[in-house]
Enzyme design. Structure first.
Site, short mmCIF file in Angstrom:
data_model
loop_
_atom_site.label_atom_id
_atom_site.label_comp_id
_atom_site.label_asym_id
_atom_site.label_seq_id
_atom_site.Cartn_x
_atom_site.Cartn_y
_atom_site.Cartn_z
N MET A 287 -73.52 -45.16 17.72
CA MET A 287 -74.88 -45.59 17.48
C MET A 287 -74.94 -46.95 16.83
SD MET A 287 -77.28 -43.65 14.72
CE MET A 287 -78.29 -44.57 13.60
N CYS A 288 -73.90 -47.32 16.07
CA CYS A 288 -73.97 -48.54 15.27
C CYS A 288 -72.58 -49.12 15.05
CB CYS A 288 -74.62 -48.25 13.91
SG CYS A 288 -76.24 -47.49 14.01
N GLY A 289 -72.54 -50.21 14.27
CA GLY A 289 -71.29 -50.79 13.83
C GLY A 289 -71.41 -51.11 12.36
N ARG B 84 -72.52 -53.13 19.71
CA ARG B 84 -72.73 -51.77 19.22
C ARG B 84 -74.12 -51.58 18.63
NH1 ARG B 84 -68.03 -48.67 18.69
NH2 ARG B 84 -69.36 -47.24 17.50
N ASN C 134 -72.59 -45.03 10.75
CA ASN C 134 -72.48 -45.17 12.20
C ASN C 134 -72.39 -43.77 12.79
OD1 ASN C 134 -71.79 -45.78 14.90
ND2 ASN C 134 -69.62 -45.93 14.38
#
Length: 671
Positions: free
Chosen positions: A1-3, A36, A83
Site C-alpha cells: 500500500m505504501c513505502g 509505491r 505500509n
C-alpha cells in the site's frame, strides 16, 4: 500500500547534519519508491534531528488527507509510518475509542491506539500484511517490525552512525550508503536462511520479528510470533468433516475481511485451486451475503474482474484456458494478459530492480505485466492465492518428507504398512524443471538435527551460480544445511528433530526461507506495487494458518494406497469444493513458471547475451566466468533447462550490480 523510510542516530553524540540535509535525504529516499505511493507524501523529523520518518501513500482505506502519514498521537509523543493493510480495525476502533481520539478512518491509525493500550504487545493484535516504524519520543523507544510471513519487506542497516530502516534496500542510496556484496552470505546461502541479504551490512527484519532500540542505544531484534505445529504423537480427535469445515469457515473469513477497501478490488486468477477458490469465495460472499467488493455494492457478478497471465499456448506453461473456464463458471469478467517473449525480455530487468532479489526464473516479469494491466484497468487492490502451498503441502518436493514417517496423529482408512514402505521409495521423484534436487553432502549431525528432511538441501539450488574459487576457499568450509540448522532457534531445532512430523518441518523450513525471500518478493508485493497494486494473499491470514498448521499431515498431502498416488492439498480441496469447478477440484498443481525455451537470436536470447558478458560477470567478482561463459548458448541453442536457470540467475546478479552500483568483490575487500 505504501513505502516507508526512517533514520535514528545511534549513540549519544549530537546529530552532525543540518535539518535541510536530513529533509533532502528523506525526500530522495521516498522518491526512489514513489511508485509505491503516488497519492501523498509526508515526513517528520524530531526537533533535535535525531529521528526521522517518511512515507509515500497509496490510498486504499479512507482516501481523505487525514489518512496521510506519518501519524502522531494527540500528545505529540508517539509517531508512526505504516505500509500495508490492517484488518479488524473497525473492532479496535470501537474498543479503544473511549481512550484514543481517532482523527480519521484509516486502518493504519490503529497502530497508535494499540501501542498506547498494549505497549509492545500491540504486535500480537495486528492482523494483515504490514511493515511499520514507530517512535515513542517520551520513552525514547524506536520500533520497526513486519508481518508474520514477510508479505511486506523491511530492511535495515547502520551507515555513518545512523540506523536506517526502509521498505526497499535501494532507498538507502539516498543516505549516502554504498552497496557492497556480502560474498559470505551468497556462498553460505545466508541470504536465504537468515537475516542477511545480498549486501554487506544490510539485513532484513525477519517475518514475525521486530527491531528495537532504546535511548538511542543497542539495536536488538526479537521474535513476537512464530509458526507452531502439534506434537506428532498427539492423536487427532476431530472428525475429518469438522476439520474441513474449520478450514472452509476460516478461509471465508480471511477472504471476507480482504474485500474491504474504498477503491476497486480485483482478483489474480490462475488455473490452480488456490486462486480459483479465492475467486469462488468472493463470488459466494457477494452473491449470498451481499458483501461489498471494495468500493462496489453491486451484486452484478460480471463486474467482478479477474486477471490471468497468458503465456503462448505452445509454451507448456499456459494455464489461461483453465482459468477462463473457471471465470465462466463463476460468471465473472476474465482478463487474460498475453505475456509474449518480447514482453518478458522488456520487463526482465525491471522485475529484478523492483524485487531486489533473484529467482532463476523470468516469471516475475510476467507478473509485472499483469500488474500493469490491472493498474490500467483502474484497480488498486487484488486478492491473491499465495501461501496455500506452504501450509497445505502443495509442492511435489514435499512428498519425500511427507512419507519419511507414518502419521501417528491420523491413520488413513486405507492404511497398509507394506504399501507405506513401498511409497517411501517412490517419494521425491518429482522436481521443478531446471532445478537440480540432488542433495549436497552434509554432516551426519545435521541430518539428525533436521530429522532427515530434504527441503533445506534443495534450497541451495536456488542460487545456480558458478562461484569463484577464491570465494569458495574463503567461505565454503561448511555446508549450507549445517549453517541453516545452526541458524534455527533452539526450540525449533528440537521440534524438528523430535516433535514435529517431517512434513510440518518441511513446511516450516520452506516458508521461513525460499517463500519469503524469493516468492513473496519476486512474485509478490514488490512486483505488484511497481504498478500501485496492493496484493492481499488471503491464505496468509494467521487466524487461518494457525488452524491449518494443527491439521494432521496425512490430510494435507494424502497418499492413496490403492493407486500409489498423492493428492496434494487434500483437505483444502474438500473445503473449497463448493466454490470451484470439477476440473479445478481434480487438477494437479502446476507451478507458476515462465517458459524456458526460446528461439535463437530472439528477444530473450539477446537480453541474456547483453547481460551475461565476460565484462559484466567479472565485474561481480564472486562468479567464475570460465564456468559461466557458455551458459546462455547452452540454454537457448541446446534448450537445456538447467542452463537456462543458471543464465537467468547470472543475468539477475548483473542487473543488481549495475542498478545498485556495487563495486567488485575481491578476496582482499570481502569481509
Amino acid at each position: 500500500m505504501c513505502g516507508i523510510t526512517s533514520f535514528l542516530f545511534v549513540g549519544q553524540s549530537p546529530c552532525p547534519h543540518g535539518r535541510e540535509q536530513l529533509e533532502k535525504e528523506i525526500d530522495e529516499s521516498l522518491h526512489i519508491v514513489k511508485h509505491r505511493g503516488p497519492d501523498a507524501s509526508g515526513k517528520w523529523i524530531s526537533s533535535d534531528n535525531r529521528v526521522g520518518l517518511g512515507h509515500v501513500r497509496l490510498s486504499i482505506v479512507d482516501l481523505s488527507p487525514v489518512g496521510n502519514q506519518p501519524f502522531v498521537d494527540t500528545e505529540n509523543e508517539i509517531y508512526t509510518v505504516v505500509n500495508g493493510e490492517l484488518y479488524d480495525h473497525e473492532r479496535y476502533r470501537a474498543e479503544l475509542s473511549t481512550e484514543y481520539n481517532f482523527r480519521g478512518n484509516s486502518d493504519c491509525e490503529i497502530v497508535l491506539a494499540l501501542y498506547k493500550h498494549y505497549g509492545l504487545e500491540f504486535l500480537s493484535h495486528l492482523r494483515g500484511e504490514f511493515a511499520l516504524v514507530l517512535w515513542d519520543a517520551k520513552r525514547e523507544v524506536f520500533i520497526a517490525t513486519r508481518d508474520r510471513y514477510g508479505i511486506k519487506s523491511l530492511y535495515y542497516t547502520v551507515s555513518r552512525g545512523r540506523l536506517l530502516v526502509a521498505t526497499e534496500m535501494k532507498q538507502f542510496l539516498a543516505y549516502g550508503w554504498e552497496a557492497e556484496w556480502d560474498v559470505r552470505s551468497v556462498v553460505e546461502r545466508g541470504l536465504i536462511f537468515d537475516e542477511r541479504t545480498i549486501f554487506e551490512g544490510v539485513k532484513k527484519i525477519l517475518p514475525g520479528q521486530y527491531l528495537v532500540s532504546r535511548n538511542y542505544g543497542e539495536i536488538q531484534t526479537k521474535k513476537y510470533w512464530d509458526m507452531q505445529y502439534p506434537d506428532k504423537f498427539t492423536k487427532e480427535i476431530r472428525t475429518e468433516e469438522e476439520m474441513i469445515e474449520g478450514v472452509r469457515q476460516r478461509l471465508l473469513d480471511a477472504v471476507r475481511v480482504r474485500l474491504r477497501a474504498d477503491v476497486p478490488v480485483g482478483i489474480y486468477l490462475s488455473g490452480g485451486i488456490d486462486s480459483s477458490a479465492i475467486a469462488g469465495m468472493i463470488v459466494h460472499l457477494v452473491k449470498e451475503e451481499g458483501a461489498k467488493l471494495g468500493d462496489s455494492s453491486s451484486q452484478d457478478l460480471s463486474r467482478i474482474q479477474c486477471f490471468t497471465v497468458q503465456f503462448d499456448k505452445d509454451s507448456g506453461m499456459d494455464e489461461s484456458d483453465v482459468a477462463q473456464r473457471a471465470a465462466q463458471f463463476l460468471g465473472v469478467k476474465f482478463n487474460p494478459v498475453h505475456v509474449t517473449e518480447e514482453i518478458l525480455a522488456e520487463r526482465f530487468e525491471k522485475a529484478v530492480w523492483y524485487s531486489e532479489t533473484f529467482m532463476s526464473d523470468i516469471n516475475g516479469a510476467g507478473k509485472l505485466a499483469m500488474a500493469e494491466v490491472a493498474h490500467n484497468g483502474g484497480f488498486k487492490v487484488v486478492i491473491t492465492g499465495e501461501g496455500s502451498d506452504e501450509h497445505f503441502a502443495g509442492y511435489s518436493f514435499f512428498q519425500n518428507d511427507a512419507l519419511l514417517e507414518e502419521d501417528p496423529s491420523w491413520t488413513p482408512a486405507d492404511y497398509n504398512e507394506t504399501k507405506f514402505e513401498e511409497a517411501k521409495d517412490k517419494a521425491g521423484t518429482n522436481h521443478v524443471a531446471g532445478v537440480k534436487w540432488s542433495l549436497p553432502p552434509t554432516l551426519p549431525s545435521t541430518t539428525r538435527t533436521l530429522n532427515n528432511t530434504s527441503v533445506a538441501g534443495h534450497l541451495g539450488g536456488m542460487i545456480p551460480l558458478s562461484i569463484a574459487s577464491w570465494a569458495l576457499e574463503k567461505y565454503g568450509a561448511t555446508d549450507w544445511q549445517t549453517l541453516f540448522a545452526d541458524s534455527l532457534d533452539g526450540e525449533v531445532r528440537h521440534a524438528i528433530a523430535k516433535r514435529w512430523h517431517p512434513l510440518h518441518s518441511a513446511e516450516y523450513i520452506w516458508t521461513k526461507t525460499a517463500f519469503q525471500i524469493s516468492l513473496l518478493r519476486y512474485l509478490g508485493d514488490n512486483i505488484d506495487m511497481a504498478h500501485q497494486i496492493e496484493s492481499r494473499p488471503a491464505f496468509l491470514d494467521h487466524n487461518l494458518t494457525e488452524y491449518v498448521n494443527g491439521l494432521p499431515p496425512s490430510l494435507k498431502m494424502k497418499y492413496k494406497y490403492d493407486s500409489g498416488t498423492f493428492t496434494e492439498k487434500y483437505i483444502l480441496r474438500e473445503a473449497v469444493k463448493p466454490f470451484v469447478t470439477e476440473e479445478i477440484y481434480k487438477r494437479k498443481k502446476q507451478m507458476y513458471a515462465a517458459p524456458m525455451r526460446y528461439g535463437v537470436d530472439g528477444p530473450m536470447h539477446r537480453k541474456l547475451k547483453e547481460l551475461v558478458t565476460k565484462e559484466n560477470v567479472e565485474a561481480l567478482g564472486f562468479m567464475d566466468w570460465e564456468k559461466t561463459q557458455g551458459v546462455v548458448d547452452k540454454a537457448i541453442v541446446d534448450g537445456d533447462p538447467f542452463a537456462f536457470r543458471a543464465a537467468v540467475s547470472a543475468a539477475q546478479w548483473v542487473v543488481l550490480s549495475k542498478r545498485f552500483g556495487v563495486k567488485k568483490a575481491t578476496a582482499e575487500n570481502a569481509k
